[in-house]
Design a protein around this motif. Structure first.
Motif, PDB file in Angstrom:
ATOM      1  N   GLU A 114      46.284 -46.784 -38.161  1.00 34.52           N
ATOM      2  CA  GLU A 114      47.233 -46.154 -37.207  1.00 34.52           C
ATOM      3  C   GLU A 114      47.894 -44.939 -37.665  1.00 34.52           C
ATOM      4  OE1 GLU A 114      49.486 -49.499 -35.776  1.00 34.52           O
ATOM      5  OE2 GLU A 114      48.241 -49.692 -33.975  1.00 34.52           O
ATOM      6  N   ALA A 115      47.812 -44.398 -39.266  1.00 36.25           N
ATOM      7  CA  ALA A 115      48.698 -43.628 -39.877  1.00 36.25           C
ATOM      8  C   ALA A 115      48.556 -42.133 -39.282  1.00 36.25           C
ATOM      9  CB  ALA A 115      48.276 -43.368 -41.356  1.00 36.25           C
ATOM     10  N   ASP A 116      47.489 -42.013 -38.582  1.00 40.49           N
ATOM     11  CA  ASP A 116      47.344 -40.474 -37.994  1.00 40.49           C
ATOM     12  C   ASP A 116      47.624 -40.715 -36.316  1.00 40.49           C
ATOM     13  OD1 ASP A 116      45.154 -41.764 -37.029  1.00 40.49           O
ATOM     14  OD2 ASP A 116      43.700 -40.538 -37.578  1.00 40.49           O
ATOM     15  N   GLY A 117      48.154 -41.693 -36.054  1.00 47.43           N
ATOM     16  CA  GLY A 117      48.653 -41.952 -34.926  1.00 47.43           C
ATOM     17  C   GLY A 117      47.668 -42.665 -33.514  1.00 47.43           C
ATOM     18  N   SER A 118      46.234 -42.650 -34.039  1.00 47.48           N
ATOM     19  CA  SER A 118      45.562 -43.373 -33.128  1.00 47.48           C
ATOM     20  C   SER A 118      44.481 -44.070 -33.930  1.00 47.48           C
ATOM     21  CB  SER A 118      44.813 -42.363 -32.224  1.00 47.48           C
ATOM     22  OG  SER A 118      44.055 -41.697 -32.946  1.00 47.48           O
ATOM     23  N   ILE A 119      43.811 -44.924 -33.468  1.00 45.94           N
ATOM     24  CA  ILE A 119      42.632 -45.622 -34.101  1.00 45.94           C
ATOM     25  C   ILE A 119      41.353 -45.298 -33.737  1.00 45.94           C
ATOM     26  CG2 ILE A 119      41.518 -48.218 -34.590  1.00 45.94           C
ATOM     27  CD1 ILE A 119      44.338 -49.427 -33.869  1.00 45.94           C
ATOM     28  N   GLN A 120      40.694 -44.789 -34.410  1.00 44.32           N
ATOM     29  CA  GLN A 120      39.461 -44.269 -34.296  1.00 44.32           C
ATOM     30  C   GLN A 120      38.209 -45.096 -34.167  1.00 44.32           C
ATOM     31  OE1 GLN A 120      39.487 -40.664 -33.898  1.00 44.32           O
ATOM     32  NE2 GLN A 120      41.428 -40.955 -34.370  1.00 44.32           N
ATOM     33  N   ASP A 121      37.075 -44.945 -33.426  1.00 46.86           N
ATOM     34  CA  ASP A 121      36.190 -45.817 -33.103  1.00 46.86           C
ATOM     35  C   ASP A 121      35.624 -46.432 -34.443  1.00 46.86           C
ATOM     36  OD1 ASP A 121      36.375 -45.699 -30.354  1.00 46.86           O
ATOM     37  OD2 ASP A 121      34.461 -44.393 -30.372  1.00 46.86           O
ATOM     38  N   ALA A 122      35.337 -45.793 -35.713  1.00 40.10           N
ATOM     39  CA  ALA A 122      34.898 -46.257 -36.920  1.00 40.10           C
ATOM     40  C   ALA A 122      35.762 -47.119 -37.442  1.00 40.10           C
ATOM     41  CB  ALA A 122      34.626 -44.938 -37.719  1.00 40.10           C
ATOM     42  N   GLU A 123      37.153 -46.773 -37.164  1.00 41.62           N
ATOM     43  CA  GLU A 123      38.270 -47.765 -37.993  1.00 41.62           C
ATOM     44  C   GLU A 123      38.106 -48.957 -37.177  1.00 41.62           C
ATOM     45  OE1 GLU A 123      41.160 -44.123 -39.453  1.00 41.62           O
ATOM     46  OE2 GLU A 123      41.323 -44.874 -37.218  1.00 41.62           O
ATOM     47  N   ARG A 124      38.171 -48.994 -35.800  1.00 35.71           N
ATOM     48  CA  ARG A 124      38.098 -50.430 -35.108  1.00 35.71           C
ATOM     49  C   ARG A 124      36.942 -51.041 -35.482  1.00 35.71           C
ATOM     50  NH1 ARG A 124      40.492 -52.615 -30.904  1.00 35.71           N
ATOM     51  NH2 ARG A 124      41.903 -50.885 -30.568  1.00 35.71           N
ATOM     52  N   LYS A 125      35.701 -50.325 -35.808  1.00 38.70           N
ATOM     53  CA  LYS A 125      34.818 -51.202 -36.272  1.00 38.70           C
ATOM     54  C   LYS A 125      34.940 -52.062 -37.391  1.00 38.70           C
ATOM     55  CE  LYS A 125      30.885 -48.903 -33.705  1.00 38.70           C
ATOM     56  NZ  LYS A 125      29.777 -48.049 -33.905  1.00 38.70           N
ATOM     57  N   VAL A 126      35.713 -51.336 -38.331  1.00 38.66           N
ATOM     58  CA  VAL A 126      36.165 -51.861 -39.510  1.00 38.66           C
ATOM     59  C   VAL A 126      37.073 -52.982 -39.381  1.00 38.66           C
ATOM     60  CG1 VAL A 126      37.260 -51.565 -41.892  1.00 38.66           C
ATOM     61  CG2 VAL A 126      35.291 -49.925 -41.080  1.00 38.66           C
ATOM     62  N   LEU A 127      38.174 -52.802 -38.604  1.00 34.17           N
ATOM     63  CA  LEU A 127      39.068 -53.680 -38.406  1.00 34.17           C
ATOM     64  C   LEU A 127      38.546 -54.881 -37.737  1.00 34.17           C
ATOM     65  CD1 LEU A 127      41.759 -51.318 -36.950  1.00 34.17           C
ATOM     66  CD2 LEU A 127      41.957 -52.594 -39.224  1.00 34.17           C
ATOM     67  N   GLU A 128      37.581 -55.101 -37.091  1.00 25.28           N
ATOM     68  CA  GLU A 128      36.876 -55.935 -36.450  1.00 25.28           C
ATOM     69  C   GLU A 128      36.241 -56.979 -37.301  1.00 25.28           C
ATOM     70  OE1 GLU A 128      34.508 -54.111 -33.072  1.00 25.28           O
ATOM     71  OE2 GLU A 128      36.297 -54.191 -31.756  1.00 25.28           O
ATOM     72  N   GLU A 129      35.546 -56.099 -38.211  1.00 24.04           N
ATOM     73  CA  GLU A 129      34.896 -56.702 -39.058  1.00 24.04           C
ATOM     74  C   GLU A 129      35.624 -57.580 -40.178  1.00 24.04           C
ATOM     75  OE1 GLU A 129      31.522 -58.343 -41.189  1.00 24.04           O
ATOM     76  OE2 GLU A 129      31.670 -57.483 -39.507  1.00 24.04           O
TER      77      GLU A 129
END
Length: 143
Positions: A114-129
């Motif tokens: 969230e450092a840049d203000g939003s969660i990108q799709d690629a970041e969300r995939k990593v977070l899910e993993e």
């Protein structure tokens, strides 16, 4: 109330003191999120360090130099291709049995994403993993 919060923070710090596996897992998750788009920008490195140092328990348990050294080592591994990233997931899995540390790891990764203000799709995939490997869900941290 304030005394209770202070005790909780001090308890968390003493619980983490010497637990380099916890610091390594937090840094590994943060590095994976920072590298999610395939490139680690200076802004992401700064966000990674800020998220880790912002955690009162980690900041009390480890000095800034140790945090920076471990974070840089994990960021370097994240840039090491598939082998490096798989090794980072192994670091994360090592703390999965400890619910408090697992949550700390996931929260730090969310902060970086969230450092840049939003969660990108690629970041969300990593977070899910990351969440999956910790036995958690993103819903457990409000996502």
């Amino acid at each position: 109330m304030l005394a209770s919060l202070k005790q909780k923070l001090l308890g968390g710090a003493s619980r983490l003191s010497g637990r380099t596996d916890a610091l390594e897992a937090v840094c590994a998750a943060a590095a994976l999120v920072a590298a999610a788009d395939g490139d680690i920008a200076e802004k992401e490195i700064a966000a990674t360090l800020k998220a880790i140092k912002a955690n009162a328990s980690l900041a009390a348990a480890f000095d800034a130099r140790t945090i920076e050294t471990v974070a840089q080592r994990m960021l370097d591994r994240a840039e090491g291709g598939r082998v490096g990233r798989m090794g980072l997931y192994k670091e994360i899995e090592q703390v999965a049995a400890d619910a408090e540390i697992a949550e700390l790891v996931l929260l730090a990764a969310v902060d970086v994403s969230e450092a840049d203000g939003s969660i990108q799709d690629a970041e969300r995939k990593v977070l899910e993993e990351v969440a999956k490997r910790l036995g958690l869900s993103l819903a457990s941290v409000g996502l």
